[in-house]
Design an enzyme around this catalytic site. Structure first.
Site, mmCIF file in Angstrom:
data_model
loop_
_atom_site.group_PDB
_atom_site.id
_atom_site.type_symbol
_atom_site.label_atom_id
_atom_site.label_comp_id
_atom_site.label_asym_id
_atom_site.label_seq_id
_atom_site.Cartn_x
_atom_site.Cartn_y
_atom_site.Cartn_z
ATOM 1 C CB CYS A 101 36.689 35.624 41.807
ATOM 2 S SG CYS A 101 38.136 35.264 40.783
ATOM 3 C CB CYS A 199 34.889 36.308 34.039
ATOM 4 S SG CYS A 199 35.065 35.084 35.351
#
Length: 362
Positions: A101, A199
């Site tokens: 990410c 997440c």
């Protein structure tokens, strides 16, 4: 400077943006929408990037008196971070989605768009320090709060992106200090729980997420002699060093615990063995990213290596190999190293570089 502040909706990014404002920068807040179904993303304190988080980010921007926007990066996130997560597990490796990410979203997609719009830097709430030498050279260092240090997942950014990054929380000693500062500033996120785990796996059930996306693929669990001792529903659900959840039908002959020592995607086989087989003496890495010039002449150099996000650094001898590769010798040995994770190299608290682990030597 014109600074783009990434506002996740949490306390860290809000205080980081506030500090950028205090420093006199022209700050604009941006929330990255990363989920295609953001209303379902937060479960308790897990996850991030939900509608709730976008609202918290907006309220923080209002308190700070800065413009606020939402950028939809969900397609890019799905095509890079989530796709990489699935393909790596399917190949028998154990990825770190936070590294991917940072590489593809926060310090590529977000930063590239920010620079294209005329911003000078991107500010985030990561716990790490950027130090500037007398000649202007920038280096990445661990946070003052070692318990929250995130330099491991930031090492992948490279020098060019480091030069455009700001981490205002790098000198913070404790998370309580950040929460106290947020409360003093009137930021409503001061007591908001931290997000944790992966997440995009809202309920924390990584194996269930993989099973839903990849389907069940039953196969054998074998010991190091090749004897079948159990069955699994998908080799992708296991990682080197794992002990729990093996579902072994046959105990070890000596009665000792067994651990995952290898995952073969080609044969859909999980191999288990005794703890001593987890110890490795060298790690091989590829796709190296360097933030320093150590070893540039090809000679081995001493440093410390960290092989997991929350692992302890260990003494190491590093040699750059052909192409963007490294060989990291660990004389004292280290346990439970999984291919797909990052090996990050440090000189005391300074980050030298990182690479993706491709293999190990026992």
């Amino acid at each position: 400077m014109r600074v783009l502040a990434a506002l996740s909706g949490g306390v860290d990014s809000a205080v980081a943006a506030a500090r950028a404002v205090d420093a006199g920068h022209d700050v604009v807040g941006v929330h990255m929408a990363l989920s295609r179904s953001r209303a379902e993303f937060r479960t308790g304190s897990r996850g991030c990037c939900s509608i709730e988080d976008a609202g918290d980010a907006r309220r923080a921007a209002d308190v700070l008196g800065i413009p606020y926007y939402v950028w939809d990066l969900s397609e890019r996130f799905e095509e890079t971070v989530v796709a990489d997560f699935l393909s790596e597990y399917q190949a028998g490796r154990t990825p770190n989605p936070c590294v991917r990410c940072n590489e593809h979203i926060k310090f590529e997609a977000l930063m590239d768009k920010a620079l294209a719009l005329g911003f000078d830097a991107v500010c985030t709430g990561h716990y790490a320090q950027v130090r500037i030498a007398a000649d202007g050279t920038r280096s990445l260092h661990r946070s003052a709060d070692l318990a929250k240090d995130q330099s491991y997942v930031l090492a992948v950014m490279g020098r060019e992106r480091l030069a455009r990054s700001m981490f205002p929380l790098g000198d913070v000693r404790t998370k309580d200090e950040v929460r106290g500062e947020a409360a003093t500033r009137g930021l409503s996120v001061s007591a908001k729980p931290d997000s944790y785990d992966i997440c995009f796996v809202a309920d924390g059930d990584t194996r269930g997420f993989l099973r839903d996306r990849l389907g069940e693929r039953p196969g054998p669990v074998v010991d190091v002699e090749g004897r079948v001792v159990g069955e699994h529903q998908g080799a992708y659900g296991f990682t080197v060093g794992q002990r729990k959840g093996l579902g072994l039908a046959r105990p070890a002959d000596d009665g000792r615990p067994r651990y995952v020592v290898d995952v073969s995607a080609a044969t859909n086989t999980v191999v288990v063995g005794p703890a001593e087989l987890l110890t490795v003496r060298a790690v091989h890495g590829q796709d190296a990213v360097w933030l320093a010039d150590d070893g540039l002449d090809g000679r081995p150099f001493d440093c410390h290596a960290q092989l997991r996000a929350h692992g302890a650094p260990v003494p190491a001898i590093v040699t750059r190999t052909g192409g963007p590769g490294v060989r990291v010798e660990v004389p004292a040995g280290v346990r439970g190293v999984a291919a797909g994770q990052s090996v990050v190299l440090y000189d005391e608290d300074r980050v030298l570089g990182q690479a993706t682990i491709t293999g190990t030597d026992r």
